[in-house]
Design an enzyme around this catalytic site. Sequence first.
Site, PDB file in Angstrom:
ATOM      1  N   VAL A   1      -4.084 -61.357  23.874  1.00 14.16           N
ATOM      2  CA  VAL A   1      -4.561 -62.592  23.233  1.00 14.16           C
ATOM      3  C   VAL A   1      -4.709 -63.687  24.281  1.00 14.16           C
ATOM      4  O   VAL A   1      -3.761 -64.004  25.007  1.00 14.16           O
ATOM      5  CB  VAL A   1      -3.586 -63.078  22.131  1.00 14.16           C
ATOM      6  CG1 VAL A   1      -4.108 -64.354  21.480  1.00 14.16           C
ATOM      7  CG2 VAL A   1      -3.349 -62.001  21.092  1.00 14.16           C
TER       8      VAL A   1
ATOM      9  N   LYS B   1      -7.308 -61.089  17.604  1.00 16.54           N
ATOM     10  CA  LYS B   1      -6.303 -61.907  18.302  1.00 16.54           C
ATOM     11  C   LYS B   1      -5.517 -62.776  17.309  1.00 16.54           C
ATOM     12  O   LYS B   1      -4.295 -62.906  17.419  1.00 16.54           O
ATOM     13  CB  LYS B   1      -7.004 -62.792  19.337  1.00 16.54           C
ATOM     14  CG  LYS B   1      -7.654 -61.990  20.464  1.00 16.54           C
ATOM     15  CD  LYS B   1      -8.613 -62.863  21.271  1.00 16.54           C
ATOM     16  CE  LYS B   1      -9.219 -62.104  22.441  1.00 16.54           C
ATOM     17  NZ  LYS B   1     -10.337 -62.822  23.069  1.00 16.54           N
TER      18      LYS B   1
ATOM     19  N   GLY C   1     -11.277 -62.520  32.059  1.00 16.54           N
ATOM     20  CA  GLY C   1     -11.529 -62.420  33.494  1.00 16.54           C
ATOM     21  C   GLY C   1     -10.412 -61.649  34.168  1.00 16.54           C
ATOM     22  O   GLY C   1      -9.287 -61.578  33.669  1.00 16.54           O
TER      23      GLY C   1
ATOM     24  N   GLU D   1       1.020 -59.100  26.160  1.00 18.25           N
ATOM     25  CA  GLU D   1       0.680 -60.507  26.447  1.00 18.25           C
ATOM     26  C   GLU D   1      -0.817 -60.710  26.685  1.00 18.25           C
ATOM     27  O   GLU D   1      -1.405 -61.703  26.248  1.00 18.25           O
ATOM     28  CB  GLU D   1       1.457 -60.979  27.689  1.00 18.25           C
ATOM     29  CG  GLU D   1       1.237 -62.439  28.049  1.00 18.25           C
ATOM     30  CD  GLU D   1       1.807 -63.369  26.994  1.00 18.25           C
ATOM     31  OE1 GLU D   1       3.020 -63.484  26.880  1.00 18.25           O
ATOM     32  OE2 GLU D   1       1.003 -63.983  26.259  1.00 18.25           O
TER      33      GLU D   1
ATOM     34  N   THR E   1     -12.383 -54.055  35.097  1.00 20.09           N
ATOM     35  CA  THR E   1     -12.187 -55.492  35.318  1.00 20.09           C
ATOM     36  C   THR E   1     -10.694 -55.831  35.358  1.00 20.09           C
ATOM     37  O   THR E   1     -10.191 -56.387  36.335  1.00 20.09           O
ATOM     38  CB  THR E   1     -12.876 -56.300  34.185  1.00 20.09           C
ATOM     39  OG1 THR E   1     -14.234 -55.909  34.149  1.00 20.09           O
ATOM     40  CG2 THR E   1     -12.775 -57.798  34.429  1.00 20.09           C
ATOM     41  N   VAL E   2      -9.963 -55.485  34.301  1.00 19.51           N
ATOM     42  CA  VAL E   2      -8.550 -55.880  34.231  1.00 19.51           C
ATOM     43  C   VAL E   2      -7.694 -54.991  35.128  1.00 19.51           C
ATOM     44  O   VAL E   2      -6.846 -55.489  35.892  1.00 19.51           O
ATOM     45  CB  VAL E   2      -8.044 -55.856  32.763  1.00 19.51           C
ATOM     46  CG1 VAL E   2      -6.603 -56.336  32.708  1.00 19.51           C
ATOM     47  CG2 VAL E   2      -8.915 -56.717  31.871  1.00 19.51           C
TER      48      VAL E   2
HETATM   49  P1  NAP Z   1     -13.630 -52.128  31.786  1.00 24.46           P
HETATM   50  O1  NAP Z   1     -13.993 -53.009  32.904  1.00 24.46           O
HETATM   51  O2  NAP Z   1     -14.711 -51.427  31.039  1.00 24.46           O
HETATM   52  O3  NAP Z   1     -12.611 -51.042  32.350  1.00 24.46           O
HETATM   53  C1  NAP Z   1     -12.188 -49.940  31.602  1.00 24.46           C
HETATM   54  C2  NAP Z   1     -11.572 -48.957  32.556  1.00 24.46           C
HETATM   55  O4  NAP Z   1     -11.019 -47.895  31.821  1.00 24.46           O
HETATM   56  C3  NAP Z   1     -12.558 -48.352  33.546  1.00 24.46           C
HETATM   57  O5  NAP Z   1     -11.992 -48.260  34.817  1.00 24.46           O
HETATM   58  C4  NAP Z   1     -12.836 -46.967  32.964  1.00 24.46           C
HETATM   59  O6  NAP Z   1     -13.177 -46.022  33.946  1.00 24.46           O
HETATM   60  C5  NAP Z   1     -11.485 -46.649  32.365  1.00 24.46           C
HETATM   61  N1  NAP Z   1     -11.540 -45.706  31.262  1.00 24.46           N
HETATM   62  C6  NAP Z   1     -12.195 -45.802  30.092  1.00 24.46           C
HETATM   63  N2  NAP Z   1     -11.980 -44.721  29.325  1.00 24.46           N
HETATM   64  C7  NAP Z   1     -11.178 -43.902  30.032  1.00 24.46           C
HETATM   65  C8  NAP Z   1     -10.616 -42.634  29.794  1.00 24.46           C
HETATM   66  N3  NAP Z   1     -10.846 -41.967  28.667  1.00 24.46           N
HETATM   67  N4  NAP Z   1      -9.838 -42.088  30.739  1.00 24.46           N
HETATM   68  C9  NAP Z   1      -9.586 -42.734  31.907  1.00 24.46           C
HETATM   69  N5  NAP Z   1     -10.079 -43.960  32.184  1.00 24.46           N
HETATM   70  C10 NAP Z   1     -10.875 -44.521  31.260  1.00 24.46           C
HETATM   71  O7  NAP Z   1     -12.770 -52.910  30.690  1.00 24.46           O
HETATM   72  P2  NAP Z   1     -11.870 -54.213  30.922  1.00 24.46           P
HETATM   73  O8  NAP Z   1     -12.726 -55.408  30.771  1.00 24.46           O
HETATM   74  O9  NAP Z   1     -11.052 -54.058  32.125  1.00 24.46           O
HETATM   75  O10 NAP Z   1     -10.964 -54.193  29.601  1.00 24.46           O
HETATM   76  C11 NAP Z   1      -9.844 -53.347  29.493  1.00 24.46           C
HETATM   77  C12 NAP Z   1      -9.002 -53.776  28.303  1.00 24.46           C
HETATM   78  O11 NAP Z   1      -8.553 -55.116  28.488  1.00 24.46           O
HETATM   79  C13 NAP Z   1      -9.751 -53.788  26.970  1.00 24.46           C
HETATM   80  O12 NAP Z   1      -8.879 -53.414  25.938  1.00 24.46           O
HETATM   81  C14 NAP Z   1     -10.142 -55.254  26.796  1.00 24.46           C
HETATM   82  O13 NAP Z   1     -10.307 -55.629  25.442  1.00 24.46           O
HETATM   83  C15 NAP Z   1      -8.931 -55.921  27.383  1.00 24.46           C
HETATM   84  N6  NAP Z   1      -9.162 -57.280  27.863  1.00 24.46           N
HETATM   85  C16 NAP Z   1     -10.189 -57.507  28.735  1.00 24.46           C
HETATM   86  C17 NAP Z   1     -10.380 -58.791  29.228  1.00 24.46           C
HETATM   87  C18 NAP Z   1     -11.460 -59.085  30.220  1.00 24.46           C
HETATM   88  O14 NAP Z   1     -11.604 -60.251  30.619  1.00 24.46           O
HETATM   89  N7  NAP Z   1     -12.241 -58.108  30.662  1.00 24.46           N
HETATM   90  C19 NAP Z   1      -9.527 -59.826  28.805  1.00 24.46           C
HETATM   91  C20 NAP Z   1      -8.488 -59.544  27.923  1.00 24.46           C
HETATM   92  C21 NAP Z   1      -8.315 -58.259  27.460  1.00 24.46           C
HETATM   93  P3  NAP Z   1     -14.516 -46.174  34.815  1.00 24.46           P
HETATM   94  O15 NAP Z   1     -14.268 -47.341  35.734  1.00 24.46           O
HETATM   95  O16 NAP Z   1     -14.650 -44.900  35.570  1.00 24.46           O
HETATM   96  O17 NAP Z   1     -15.610 -46.428  33.848  1.00 24.46           O
HETATM   97  N1  HSE Z   2     -14.660 -61.044  24.721  1.00 28.58           N
HETATM   98  C1  HSE Z   2     -13.501 -61.851  24.888  1.00 28.58           C
HETATM   99  C2  HSE Z   2     -13.879 -63.322  24.822  1.00 28.58           C
HETATM  100  C3  HSE Z   2     -12.811 -61.633  26.227  1.00 28.58           C
HETATM  101  O1  HSE Z   2     -15.068 -63.656  24.863  1.00 28.58           O
HETATM  102  O2  HSE Z   2     -12.969 -64.136  24.717  1.00 28.58           O
HETATM  103  C4  HSE Z   2     -11.623 -60.751  26.183  1.00 28.58           C
HETATM  104  O3  HSE Z   2     -10.658 -61.132  25.247  1.00 28.58           O
END
Ligand code: NAP
Ligand code: HSE
Length: 450
Positions: free
Chosen positions: A132, A205, A320, A129, A13-14
């Site tokens: 949180v 956070k 998102g 950044e 996603t990110v």
């Molecule tokens: P996600 O969609 O599950 O993406 C994780 C990515 O990391 C995937 O591409 C996955 O590969 C890859 N990955 C996982 N383990 C790996 C490894 N050992 N080696 C290489 N690649 C690996 O997660 P996300 O939502 O983007 O979140 C990523 C981070 O951002 C997290 O720490 C989350 O807390 C933070 N965050 C997310 C959001 C949000 O809105 N989603 C907001 C703020 C912060 P595959 O694609 O092949 O599975």
């Molecule tokens: N799971 C979190 C929320 C999104 O619902 O705010 C990533 O920080």
Amino acid sequence: METVNLGLIGGGTVGGGVIRALRRNGSLMASRLGVTLTVRRVAVRSVAKHRDLGLPKGVLTDDWRAVVEDPEVQIVVELAGGTTTARDMVLAALRLGKPVVTANKALLSAHGPELFRTAAKHGTNLYYEASVAGGIPIIKVLRESLVGNRVLSLAGIVNGTCNYILTRMKLEGIEFSEVLAEAQRLGYAEAEPSLDVDGHDAAHKTGILASLAHGFWVDPKSIHTEGIRQISRLDIRFAAQLGYTIKLLGVIKTVPSKPAKSAKRKGSATLSDGPRIQVAVYPALVPNAHVLASVNHAFNAISVRGDIVGDTLFYGRGAGADATASSVLSDLADAALDLKHASIERVPCFVAHASTSRVIPMEEVVSRYYLRIEVVDQPGVFARISTLLAKAGIGISSIIQPEGHVGETVPVILMIHDAPNAAMQKALKLISRLNVVRAEPVLIRVETFE
Ligand code: NAP
Ligand code: HSE
């Protein structure tokens, strides 16, 4: 123009959002920074998975070490999530003196001091950044914009999932479990939702914000954390009747010091002489007149009171792909400028400077409360409850009881004046033992933002 090569770990996603955002606004950033950011390598778990990222052949790999160790990669962006392998990834990059950008609040909460120590030891920076409140630039605000202020208080809606659930419960009058099930069906909430609904994500956070605001790394174990499972639509309805909206808040406050018993003699300074900080996550009644009460759905907002600036408010999408990518781009700009100017001192990512400050235990915190007790409607019930509260030195500011019939179970709502948490919990135990009390009382703090 100078080029800086990026190595991303994570293309989900990110990570995907960052790649798309760089494609869209990379040249705008280059014209503003005088540096072109180029995605050189991207590590994912599965190279075979279909993803619409438009990356040239050979950029994707399933070996994160190949990304970190690639001599061409100058900045490592950890967007994989988790706290175990992610720790290895970040440490490996920092040990090579490469700046790291991460969105991983769980990782920072669990390993922050070690990661910042390693960055300093190897003469590089760790930027966070996006960890949180997604797209809200709150880290930069605390680190840079409010650097001339003491943070007196901070209250934030920092978990979008909980805010979405509470908003729908209020607007549609439905129960927690019903909204959660629907949010899971629609993919808003995780299948295992406890990180969000039990307050842990908000605690990660809030801990990061408290550490930055107060200059000492807050131990996550010292953060009192409550979630929203116990909130019912009844509480939301009564709160509305009283002029409040229930929100899950991360709360950080400087608490006035008590004179330390052991420091009566002049010069006998003790730890308790340092600033005392409340750091907690709990659902709270927010007065409808306060801006946080009208932050709805998955939006986040953080209000910060500085001793010079007064009250400030920061609002936006807390999660998102695009919102979070926006924060990652901001960190990439800082890391790229560090490289361009060969300086890591321009924007210190975290400086520990307040060794005598401490987080106070929740029992010492004084709050106002909303208390809902399910009681048998019979003469003398109020008197028994108010006697127990009075004995504990706790005052009632108002009472609501919807009209019922003698012998039926009815909710009684008490609004309680300022009382220490320890006294309140003690009184609550005694109240719940009364034979007229039919269910575990529900206690929710009231934030007055005074
Ligand atoms: P996600 O969609 O599950 O993406 C994780 C990515 O990391 C995937 O591409 C996955 O590969 C890859 N990955 C996982 N383990 C790996 C490894 N050992 N080696 C290489 N690649 C690996 O997660 P996300 O939502 O983007 O979140 C990523 C981070 O951002 C997290 O720490 C989350 O807390 C933070 N965050 C997310 C959001 C949000 O809105 N989603 C907001 C703020 C912060 P595959 O694609 O092949 O599975
Ligand atoms: N799971 C979190 C929320 C999104 O619902 O705010 C990533 O920080």
